[in-house]
Design an enzyme around this catalytic site. Structure first.
Site, PDB file in Angstrom:
ATOM      1  N   LYS A  76       0.858  -1.188   0.000  1.00 12.85           N
ATOM      2  CA  LYS A  76       0.000   0.000   0.000  1.00 12.85           C
ATOM      3  C   LYS A  76       0.897   1.243   0.000  1.00 12.85           C
ATOM      4  O   LYS A  76       1.904   1.273   0.717  1.00 12.85           O
ATOM      5  CB  LYS A  76      -0.910  -0.004   1.230  1.00 12.85           C
ATOM      6  CG  LYS A  76      -1.937   1.121   1.240  1.00 12.85           C
ATOM      7  CD  LYS A  76      -2.919   1.009   2.403  1.00 12.85           C
ATOM      8  CE  LYS A  76      -3.950   2.130   2.367  1.00 12.85           C
ATOM      9  NZ  LYS A  76      -4.947   2.038   3.460  1.00 12.85           N
ATOM     10  N   SER A 151      -9.824   2.266   2.570  1.00 11.09           N
ATOM     11  CA  SER A 151      -8.928   2.952   1.681  1.00 11.09           C
ATOM     12  C   SER A 151      -7.910   2.044   0.984  1.00 11.09           C
ATOM     13  O   SER A 151      -7.256   2.469   0.042  1.00 11.09           O
ATOM     14  CB  SER A 151      -8.166   4.020   2.459  1.00 11.09           C
ATOM     15  OG  SER A 151      -7.363   3.405   3.462  1.00 11.09           O
ATOM     16  N   SER A 175     -10.180   0.007   6.881  1.00  8.86           N
ATOM     17  CA  SER A 175      -9.606   0.022   5.535  1.00  8.86           C
ATOM     18  C   SER A 175      -8.890  -1.239   5.076  1.00  8.86           C
ATOM     19  O   SER A 175      -8.517  -1.324   3.906  1.00  8.86           O
ATOM     20  CB  SER A 175      -8.656   1.201   5.391  1.00  8.86           C
ATOM     21  OG  SER A 175      -9.388   2.371   5.203  1.00  8.86           O
TER      22      SER A 175
HETATM   23  N1  GLN Z   1     -13.318   4.807   5.860  1.00  7.52           N
HETATM   24  C1  GLN Z   1     -12.768   5.288   7.084  1.00  7.52           C
HETATM   25  C2  GLN Z   1     -12.289   6.704   6.901  1.00  7.52           C
HETATM   26  O1  GLN Z   1     -12.524   7.246   5.881  1.00  7.52           O
HETATM   27  C3  GLN Z   1     -11.639   4.389   7.525  1.00  7.52           C
HETATM   28  C4  GLN Z   1     -10.418   4.592   6.743  1.00  7.52           C
HETATM   29  C5  GLN Z   1      -9.267   3.738   7.195  1.00  7.52           C
HETATM   30  O2  GLN Z   1      -9.442   2.737   7.887  1.00  7.52           O
HETATM   31  N2  GLN Z   1      -8.074   4.152   6.836  1.00  7.52           N
HETATM   32  O3  GLN Z   1     -11.720   7.296   7.755  1.00  7.52           O
END
Ligand code: GLN
Length: 487
Positions: A76, A151, A175
């Protein structure tokens, strides 16, 4: 060979049926030929990958290989990689060639793994659909007009499309687990402090955890072993040796294991077909010897609200470092320092990131700090206490990973609240610091869905064992998207 899992590939390499070089070359060709349809990659590091593969092959010849040596993976783009672009999905880091490796990057290098490149992601890991990336949205290989989740959407799409057997992800509110659920993968967010955050671009430091995504629980365990362990460079890293989850741990007896179903996760906001899939998973676990117990996590409904105070607050502080001075994007011809800050940040950050910085700055400002931030921290403790109470009655908690399967590209972009609700079931584990995984549970209208297992502090091995044994008697995780038969 691209259809083999990490554990299968590891065996092929060990038995000499395959070299890492051949495998790496093959996967790089696959990415070059097909990623234009998915946009899962920000950077492909072909030259470095082939060199690393060559080295892995020679280590193997000298009998210095371990189970991960020569295995290709996708990283990532939130993890720093020396001499390779680390953009975190943002324009503000579009020119950031990291001068150092994240600890996780080092660990995987040390294990002899071969990085194929860096995966697309929501900007600064803020998002649930991978549509907040400066590098464009990622498509879900299961249906190209659907999102892969976020994400870690690039990591998820890349594994689902068989560009690599495994990838890294990061999970602040879901995410790793939500994109794993949307693309039929297994992914685990470890206990807070299990995996080093050093060199993992910070979003919300009290919630962020790195972890693996793969095609099975067993593969996740192999990766997590390599990624875990104490790191003196991360002050929140737990002083524990790396995990050594092996076959015996994955096969620990499940007889009498108490599996809790939280009633607050099975309300009207849950898609009815999703409820059926999770109840079916519970039945399978019962057949494996587990006892199903109804439990309550009474403060669950507050988790999303608490998260959207705590996470933006920490983000606004963490993102203050992107000022156009030290590194990253700088606006053209600033007239003075104020203009330099203002325009570099205005031009460098995307809409969602700006929204979070504004919310975060607001809840931390004097006069509002007590009312929002401090209050949120108190409720966060109540949410953790719910889990501690529940774990007096049960050993693991089973729930859906998401309320619905993947949604269409564009569908939720105009409605941030709807987007935030995609993480309804995943956020509580981050707030409580607990390990949690998602594993494939079946399909709804051709789209994969996942179940979530939440474990007690540091009990990654137990939830992985439950998922592994579930995967021995089901074949959901083996299903492949049609994309892979066409390309
Ligand atoms: N979707 C959540 C956010 O937008 C979690 C994102 C994540 O776990 N990095 O913050």
């Amino acid at each position: 060979m691209h259809d083999l899992s990490l554990s299968q590939l590891s065996l092929e390499l060990e038995q000499g049926h395959l070299s890492s070089y051949e495998l790496t070359e093959h996967l790089l060709k696959r990415i070059a030929a097909h990623d234009s349809q998915l946009n899962s990659m920000i950077t492909v590091t072909a030259t470095q990958a082939l060199a690393a593969a060559k080295q892995a092959d020679s280590l193997r010849k000298q009998n210095q290989a371990n189970a991960l040596t020569g295995i290709p993976y996708i990283h990532k783009d939130i993890f720093c990689t020396q001499d390779v672009l680390t953009s975190c999905g943002s324009k503000i880091l579009e020119n950031f060639i990291s001068p150092y490796d994240a600890t996780v990057t080092q660990q995987l290098k040390q294990a002899g793994m071969v990085m194929l490149g860096k995966a697309n992601m929501d900007e600064f890991a803020m998002g649930s659909s991978n549509e907040n990336s400066h590098y464009g949205p990622v498509k879900n290989p299961w249906q190209l007009d659907y999102v892969p989740g976020g994400s870690s959407g690039g990591s998820a799409a890349a594994i689902a499309a068989q560009f690599a057997p495994v990838a890294t992800g990061s999970d602040t509110g879901g995410s790793i687990r939500q994109p794993a659920a949307f693309t039929n993968l297994t992914g685990i967010k470890p206990s807070y402090g299990r995996v080093s955050r050093y060199g993992m671009v910070a979003f919300a430091s009290s919630l962020d955890q790195g972890g693996p995504m793969a095609r099975s629980a067993e593969d996740c365990a192999m990766m997590l072993n390599a990624m875990s362990g104490h790191d003196p460079l991360d002050s929140t890293s737990l002083p524990l040796a790396p995990l050594t989850i092996g076959k015996a741990d994955l096969h620990q007896p499940l007889k009498g294991l108490r599996v809790g179903l939280p009633k607050e996760y099975f309300t009207d906001s849950l898609n009815t077909e999703m409820r059926d899939r999770i109840e079916a998973a519970a039945k399978t676990l019962e057949a494996l010897g587990c006892d199903i117990v109804n439990i309550s996590l009474p403060h669950s409904h507050l988790a999303v609200s608490v998260y959207y105070v705590v996470a933006p607050a920490e983000a606004s502080s963490n993102l203050a470092r992107y000022d156009g001075v030290r590194y990253g994007y700088r606006c053209e011809n600033p007239v003075d320092l104020q203009d330099l800050y203002l325009r570099s940040r205005s031009e460098g950050f995307g809409v969602e990131v700006k929204r979070r910085i504004m919310v975060g700055t607001f809840v931390l400002s004097s006069g509002y700090y007590d009312a929002y931030y401090l209050q949120a921290q108190k409720v966060r403790q109540l949410i953790r206490n719910d889990f501690l109470d529940a774990f007096k009655q049960v050993d693991v908690i089973l729930s859906p990973t998401t309320p619905q399967p993947a949604f269409k590209l564009g569908e939720r972009m105009a409605d941030p609240i709807q987007m935030y609700l995609a993480d309804l079931y995943t956020i509580p584990a981050n707030l409580a610091g607990l390990p949690a995984l998602s594993a494939p549970a079946g399909f709804i209208n051709g789209l994969p869905v996942g179940f979530q297992l939440i474990g007690k502090d540091l009990e990654e091995a137990k939830i992985l064992a439950v998922a592994h044994q579930y995967q021995q008697v089901t074949n959901w995780h083996l299903q492949q998207p049609a994309f892979n038969t066409i390309v």
